[in-house]
Design a protein around this motif. Structure first.
Motif, PDB file in Angstrom:
ATOM      1  N   UNK A 131       0.838  -1.213   0.000  1.00 56.70           N
ATOM      2  CA  UNK A 131       0.000   0.000   0.000  1.00 56.70           C
ATOM      3  C   UNK A 131       0.868   1.257   0.000  1.00 56.70           C
ATOM      4  N   UNK A 132       1.915   1.254   0.810  1.00 60.17           N
ATOM      5  CA  UNK A 132       2.822   2.407   0.857  1.00 60.17           C
ATOM      6  C   UNK A 132       3.497   2.618  -0.497  1.00 60.17           C
ATOM      7  N   UNK A 133       3.854   1.506  -1.162  1.00 63.38           N
ATOM      8  CA  UNK A 133       4.506   1.644  -2.478  1.00 63.38           C
ATOM      9  C   UNK A 133       3.538   2.257  -3.496  1.00 63.38           C
ATOM     10  N   UNK A 134       2.238   1.910  -3.402  1.00 71.00           N
ATOM     11  CA  UNK A 134       1.245   2.486  -4.322  1.00 71.00           C
ATOM     12  C   UNK A 134       1.113   3.990  -4.061  1.00 71.00           C
ATOM     13  N   UNK A 135       1.051   4.363  -2.778  1.00 75.27           N
ATOM     14  CA  UNK A 135       0.913   5.786  -2.432  1.00 75.27           C
ATOM     15  C   UNK A 135       2.152   6.584  -2.833  1.00 75.27           C
ATOM     16  N   UNK A 136       3.336   6.017  -2.621  1.00 71.46           N
ATOM     17  CA  UNK A 136       4.567   6.722  -2.985  1.00 71.46           C
ATOM     18  C   UNK A 136       4.656   6.859  -4.499  1.00 71.46           C
ATOM     19  N   UNK A 137       4.231   5.811  -5.216  1.00 67.26           N
ATOM     20  CA  UNK A 137       4.181   5.866  -6.689  1.00 67.26           C
ATOM     21  C   UNK A 137       3.243   6.996  -7.136  1.00 67.26           C
ATOM     22  N   UNK A 138       2.047   7.072  -6.510  1.00 68.40           N
ATOM     23  CA  UNK A 138       1.068   8.112  -6.879  1.00 68.40           C
ATOM     24  C   UNK A 138       1.660   9.514  -6.670  1.00 68.40           C
ATOM     25  N   UNK A 139       2.302   9.695  -5.515  1.00 71.18           N
ATOM     26  CA  UNK A 139       2.931  10.995  -5.207  1.00 71.18           C
ATOM     27  C   UNK A 139       3.991  11.339  -6.246  1.00 71.18           C
ATOM     28  N   UNK A 140       4.849  10.358  -6.535  1.00 73.49           N
ATOM     29  CA  UNK A 140       5.940  10.579  -7.489  1.00 73.49           C
ATOM     30  C   UNK A 140       5.393  10.898  -8.879  1.00 73.49           C
ATOM     31  N   UNK A 141       4.279  10.262  -9.235  1.00 78.03           N
ATOM     32  CA  UNK A 141       3.644  10.489 -10.544  1.00 78.03           C
ATOM     33  C   UNK A 141       2.902  11.824 -10.587  1.00 78.03           C
ATOM     34  N   UNK A 142       2.615  12.403  -9.420  1.00 77.16           N
ATOM     35  CA  UNK A 142       1.864  13.659  -9.378  1.00 77.16           C
ATOM     36  C   UNK A 142       0.406  13.491  -9.768  1.00 77.16           C
ATOM     37  N   UNK A 143      -0.215  12.393  -9.318  1.00 72.18           N
ATOM     38  CA  UNK A 143      -1.641  12.147  -9.603  1.00 72.18           C
ATOM     39  C   UNK A 143      -2.437  12.595  -8.371  1.00 72.18           C
ATOM     40  N   UNK A 144      -3.218  13.692  -8.469  1.00 69.93           N
ATOM     41  CA  UNK A 144      -3.928  14.153  -7.261  1.00 69.93           C
ATOM     42  C   UNK A 144      -5.044  13.198  -6.826  1.00 69.93           C
ATOM     43  N   UNK A 145      -5.892  12.792  -7.782  1.00 73.86           N
ATOM     44  CA  UNK A 145      -6.962  11.826  -7.476  1.00 73.86           C
ATOM     45  C   UNK A 145      -7.093  10.859  -8.643  1.00 73.86           C
ATOM     46  N   UNK A 146      -7.710   9.709  -8.379  1.00 76.81           N
ATOM     47  CA  UNK A 146      -7.800   8.676  -9.424  1.00 76.81           C
ATOM     48  C   UNK A 146      -9.053   7.828  -9.245  1.00 76.81           C
ATOM     49  N   UNK A 147      -9.422   7.184 -10.334  1.00 80.70           N
ATOM     50  CA  UNK A 147     -10.391   6.089 -10.271  1.00 80.70           C
ATOM     51  C   UNK A 147      -9.500   4.854 -10.117  1.00 80.70           C
ATOM     52  N   UNK A 148      -9.679   4.106  -9.036  1.00 84.12           N
ATOM     53  CA  UNK A 148      -8.757   3.008  -8.717  1.00 84.12           C
ATOM     54  C   UNK A 148      -9.433   1.671  -8.962  1.00 84.12           C
ATOM     55  N   UNK A 149      -8.845   0.873  -9.861  1.00 81.58           N
ATOM     56  CA  UNK A 149      -9.404  -0.438 -10.206  1.00 81.58           C
ATOM     57  C   UNK A 149      -8.382  -1.509  -9.840  1.00 81.58           C
ATOM     58  N   UNK A 150      -8.824  -2.550  -9.146  1.00 77.50           N
ATOM     59  CA  UNK A 150      -7.924  -3.652  -8.804  1.00 77.50           C
ATOM     60  C   UNK A 150      -8.563  -4.993  -9.100  1.00 77.50           C
TER      61      UNK A 150
END
Length: 318
Positions: A101-120
């Motif tokens: 979960x932390x890796x997903x959040x750090x990836x999002x921050x690094x990518x500069x994505x403020x909000x997303x539709x998240x599909x898993x």
């Protein structure tokens, strides 16, 4: 890894839309292999897709063009899988889950994505749910596709839904070792083993590939040093069950996060979970849908129906 790179390149060649494939470096030195389709579509909330156990970005090939027609789509290899870094995960279920979960959040921050539709999908659905509990302000809509790890393990054996033969075969061969050890032991025969256990994969992707490209891709995704699968093993108690079932926690997701669950009508996953999630979240938007003629890999079994469904959900966001 070079063989995985080559087979994945063959898969991504099929994309019609503009795409960008690269490593995203996280502050802790881990790298997340990321494919962004239609990066120029900046007006709508991006869709982020998280693959399941033993998968990778290439398995979304039947969905990527369609779902990026009007918005940017990001997909990545989970930490410990595919072409992403393979660190040593914590050995306890909570620690392993947190690391993902932390890796997903750090990836999002690094990518500069403020909000997303998240599909898993499958394990990706479990992790997307865990992510949404922790970072609800980042998720405009949570889409769970045949998610793994939701139900509590029944105490009555007669209530346990039988997994397909290939799951049982893999589980019995492995016993105490990691779930994909057999593939690594098989060496160069690995792709043939994938083809033998999962001939359906070749059929699912037949419109794109007449050869064994997909079997080779799955093999090379999993023929490396086990990392994500060791974490998955820490999180499960037997192939079908999570040590920390998500049904016990889904009420913790903020009430205003809408959830849609999409199941294959013929899946081995317990589809009654959708109804139970509705009961857990009486004041929230929860919808559960079933796709006829689809099993666990819904997105590949009925890609046109799946893509239309997901597109409709995305359009409801913006």
């Amino acid at each position: 890894m070079s063989q995985l790179k080559n087979v994945e390149a063959r898969i991504l060649q099929c994309l019609q839309n503009k795409f960008l494939a690269r490593y995203v470096s996280l502050p802790n030195q881990n790298k997340i292999w990321t494919v962004t389709v239609s990066p120029e579509q900046k007006d709508r909330t991006p869709l982020v897709m998280v693959h399941g156990f033993g998968g990778g970005v290439g398995l979304w090939i039947l969905n990527m063009d369609s779902l990026s027609a009007r918005r940017t789509l990001h997909t990545f290899d989970l930490l410990g899988f595919g072409r992403s870094s393979r660190p040593t995960f914590p050995r306890d279920p909570e620690g392993a889950e947190d690391e993902f979960v932390t890796s997903i959040e750090t990836w999002r921050e690094t990518m500069g994505i403020p909000t997303m539709i998240l599909l898993g999908h499958s394990l990706g659905g479990f992790l997307a749910t865990s992510y949404s509990i922790k970072y609800p302000e980042r998720v405009k809509h949570l889409i769970l596709v045949d998610p793994w790890g939701f139900p509590l393990r029944p105490t009555d054996p007669s209530e346990i839904r039988a997994p397909p033969t290939w799951v049982k075969a893999v589980a019995s061969v492995l016993g105490r070792s990691n779930p994909l050890a057999v593939l690594r032991v098989a060496g160069p025969w690995g792709p043939g083993l994938v083809q033998r256990f999962r001939p359906d994969f070749k059929r699912k992707f037949a419109d794109f590939f007449e050869d064994d490209t997909i079997s080779e891709y799955i093999y090379h995704c999993n023929a490396q040093n086990p990392s994500g699968e060791t974490a998955f093993k820490a999180m499960m108690e037997s192939f079908g069950w999570a040590r920390r079932p998500m049904l016990e926690r889904i009420h913790l997701i903020r009430k205003d996060v809408p959830i849609t669950m999409i199941y294959g009508a013929n899946t081995w996953i317990d589809t009654s979970t959708g109804k139970k999630v509705k009961m857990q979240r009486p004041d929230s938007y929860v919808r559960d849908l079933e796709i006829e003629g689809a099993s666990h890999h819904v997105y590949a079994d009925q890609p046109h129906i799946f893509n239309a469904m997901v597109e409709e959900i995305c359009n409801s966001v913006d």
